[in-house]
Design a protein around this motif. Sequence first.
Motif, PDB file in Angstrom:
ATOM      1  N   VAL A 101      14.168  -6.621  11.451  1.00 24.14           N
ATOM      2  CA  VAL A 101      14.936  -6.811  10.667  1.00 24.14           C
ATOM      3  C   VAL A 101      15.589  -5.516  10.169  1.00 24.14           C
ATOM      4  N   GLY A 102      14.885  -4.441  10.241  1.00 27.28           N
ATOM      5  CA  GLY A 102      15.301  -2.891   9.970  1.00 27.28           C
ATOM      6  C   GLY A 102      14.741  -2.588   8.697  1.00 27.28           C
ATOM      7  N   LYS A 103      13.397  -2.537   8.552  1.00 28.88           N
ATOM      8  CA  LYS A 103      12.497  -2.006   7.645  1.00 28.88           C
ATOM      9  C   LYS A 103      12.686  -0.624   7.832  1.00 28.88           C
ATOM     10  N   ILE A 235      20.901  -8.293   2.773  1.00 32.22           N
ATOM     11  CA  ILE A 235      21.095  -8.796   4.124  1.00 32.22           C
ATOM     12  C   ILE A 235      21.407  -7.696   4.814  1.00 32.22           C
ATOM     13  N   ASN A 236      20.446  -7.317   5.741  1.00 31.38           N
ATOM     14  CA  ASN A 236      20.620  -5.967   6.490  1.00 31.38           C
ATOM     15  C   ASN A 236      21.667  -6.067   7.828  1.00 31.38           C
ATOM     16  N   LYS A 237      21.944  -5.197   8.179  1.00 28.82           N
ATOM     17  CA  LYS A 237      22.725  -4.957   9.537  1.00 28.82           C
ATOM     18  C   LYS A 237      24.283  -5.571   9.311  1.00 28.82           C
ATOM     19  N   ALA A 238      24.738  -5.291   7.919  1.00 21.82           N
ATOM     20  CA  ALA A 238      25.958  -5.898   7.601  1.00 21.82           C
ATOM     21  C   ALA A 238      26.859  -4.681   8.061  1.00 21.82           C
ATOM     22  N   ASP A 239      26.972  -4.530   9.321  1.00 20.44           N
ATOM     23  CA  ASP A 239      28.118  -3.779   9.793  1.00 20.44           C
ATOM     24  C   ASP A 239      28.745  -4.332  11.156  1.00 20.44           C
ATOM     25  N   GLY A 240      29.820  -3.768  11.556  1.00 19.29           N
ATOM     26  CA  GLY A 240      30.455  -4.213  12.521  1.00 19.29           C
ATOM     27  C   GLY A 240      31.006  -5.758  12.582  1.00 19.29           C
ATOM     28  N   SER A 275      23.651  -1.641   5.166  1.00 19.83           N
ATOM     29  CA  SER A 275      23.512  -1.111   6.617  1.00 19.83           C
ATOM     30  C   SER A 275      22.980  -0.065   6.586  1.00 19.83           C
ATOM     31  N   ALA A 276      21.662   0.150   7.271  1.00 19.88           N
ATOM     32  CA  ALA A 276      21.066   1.333   7.629  1.00 19.88           C
ATOM     33  C   ALA A 276      21.678   2.235   8.558  1.00 19.88           C
ATOM     34  N   TYR A 277      22.757   1.580   9.206  1.00 17.07           N
ATOM     35  CA  TYR A 277      23.481   2.262  10.057  1.00 17.07           C
ATOM     36  C   TYR A 277      24.982   3.046   9.146  1.00 17.07           C
TER      37      TYR A 277
HETATM   38  P1  GDP Z   1      11.626  -3.317  11.609  1.00 15.29           P
HETATM   39  O1  GDP Z   1      10.757  -3.830  12.609  1.00 15.29           O
HETATM   40  O2  GDP Z   1      11.854  -4.088  10.536  1.00 15.29           O
HETATM   41  O3  GDP Z   1      11.017  -1.841  10.905  1.00 15.29           O
HETATM   42  O4  GDP Z   1      12.971  -2.977  12.126  1.00 15.29           O
HETATM   43  P2  GDP Z   1      13.576  -1.429  12.755  1.00 15.29           P
HETATM   44  O5  GDP Z   1      14.014  -0.832  11.676  1.00 15.29           O
HETATM   45  O6  GDP Z   1      12.653  -0.950  13.832  1.00 15.29           O
HETATM   46  O7  GDP Z   1      14.889  -2.016  13.418  1.00 15.29           O
HETATM   47  C1  GDP Z   1      15.032  -2.838  14.603  1.00 15.29           C
HETATM   48  C2  GDP Z   1      16.022  -2.616  15.205  1.00 15.29           C
HETATM   49  O8  GDP Z   1      17.352  -2.810  14.367  1.00 15.29           O
HETATM   50  C3  GDP Z   1      16.441  -1.247  15.708  1.00 15.29           C
HETATM   51  O9  GDP Z   1      16.961  -1.298  17.011  1.00 15.29           O
HETATM   52  C4  GDP Z   1      17.328  -0.570  14.774  1.00 15.29           C
HETATM   53  O10 GDP Z   1      18.317   0.502  15.335  1.00 15.29           O
HETATM   54  C5  GDP Z   1      18.489  -1.822  14.262  1.00 15.29           C
HETATM   55  N1  GDP Z   1      18.770  -1.712  13.060  1.00 15.29           N
HETATM   56  C6  GDP Z   1      18.309  -1.403  12.022  1.00 15.29           C
HETATM   57  N2  GDP Z   1      19.018  -1.300  10.871  1.00 15.29           N
HETATM   58  C7  GDP Z   1      20.374  -1.579  11.300  1.00 15.29           C
HETATM   59  C8  GDP Z   1      21.340  -1.931  10.712  1.00 15.29           C
HETATM   60  O11 GDP Z   1      21.578  -1.628   9.482  1.00 15.29           O
HETATM   61  N3  GDP Z   1      22.409  -2.043  11.536  1.00 15.29           N
HETATM   62  C9  GDP Z   1      22.227  -2.404  12.973  1.00 15.29           C
HETATM   63  N4  GDP Z   1      23.378  -2.928  13.576  1.00 15.29           N
HETATM   64  N5  GDP Z   1      21.104  -2.185  13.422  1.00 15.29           N
HETATM   65  C10 GDP Z   1      20.270  -2.006  12.610  1.00 15.29           C
END
Ligand code: GDP
Length: 365
Positions: A101-103, A235-240, A275-277
């Motif tokens: 999820v992007g933690k 809600i993460n990854k809210a980009d593009g 968005s962490a990006y």
């Molecule tokens: P975790 O397992 O929850 O810790 O997730 P990760 O932080 O390792 O992220 C999993 C994948 O999602 C990686 O490939 C990241 O680069 C990608 N990712 C994390 N945050 C974002 C974000 O905000 N936007 C996008 N597009 N991808 C993200």
Amino acid sequence: MYDKIIDKNDPHQNLKIHEGIEQPDQINRAFAQTFKAKRQLTVEEYVKGILDGDRTILAQAITLIESSLFAHREKAQQIIEQCLPYAGKSIRVGITGVPGVGKSTTIEALGTMLTQKGHKLAVLAIDPSSEKTKGSILGDKTRMETLANDSNAFIRPSPSAGSLGGVARKTREIIVLCEAAGFNVVFVETVGVGQSEVAVASMVDFFLLLQLANAGDELQGIKRGIMEMADAISINKADGDNKQPSELAATQYRNALALFPPSESGWQPVVFTSSAYTLEGIDTIWNIIQEYVTKTKANGYFYNKRNAQNLRILSETINYHLTERFYNDEKIKALLENTKELVLANKISAYVAAQNLIEEYLGSK
Ligand code: GDP
């Protein structure tokens, strides 16, 4: 001439230093340095090191907490006891969500923002699967590279040995040491699979749930209970291309949360996108946490919750020690096997058998 130096009858002659003969400097100084570092520190040295913010000593003390050796645990308890008066001053944040999820990316982004603001951040983890996978959370050194090299951040993987209860207990103790070492923000990361959230919720002030758009709750393995525990959902990854769907998902979550009964904290869980990006929404996380702390400190909930957590630790610790003593009692060990057979053969009920064993244990005290 050697006769004088070497006593052939002495089996230890090589170790002898002979008077009058100048000895070379045999000690490799680098080795001596390592050797010195490996010397067991006293409790006082550990405590001083921790209070001075010495991360090496902090890490060593945490290793004592995680050790299965009784002597180490004893020492760890004394260190914790002396650190307690200096602990409690951080904001403790639980962060959960399914793997992927992007933690860690979010923690890296938010954490870096915090250390740049002058905060000192400790990142810990509770990973119930780590016993099998040897630490899937934070185990991989390539995760959180920036934070790992940030002198204001301290990252520690999940304690791997033991039950979830054991891991949770150790993590609480590690929080105490981190706080005493001056870390004023503590993140506890966990995977969103159920039981571990309950453990994390029992040790943090604020709970953040990361979710994804376009992934059903079923898919994300998020139970209603976890949503109820969340003080904020991002809600993460809210980009593009994902930005619109994320906004939509946020609205859906807001609607779903509105159906939940209000919490006694007086806090209405907040849903937003991040968005962490692009880093959009990352500062929102911190703003919301601060708002929550201000509000719940003002209405007293913040302190009540910590008190309740403390009382829970008290009863959990009593339960743990009593159970451990019971099962390690020689008499009980001897009786238990036979009792199990009697229960399985329906010769005695499990209730009566348990009662008998407890009476037996108490009688022998
Ligand atoms: P975790 O397992 O929850 O810790 O997730 P990760 O932080 O390792 O992220 C999993 C994948 O999602 C990686 O490939 C990241 O680069 C990608 N990712 C994390 N945050 C974002 C974000 O905000 N936007 C996008 N597009 N991808 C993200």
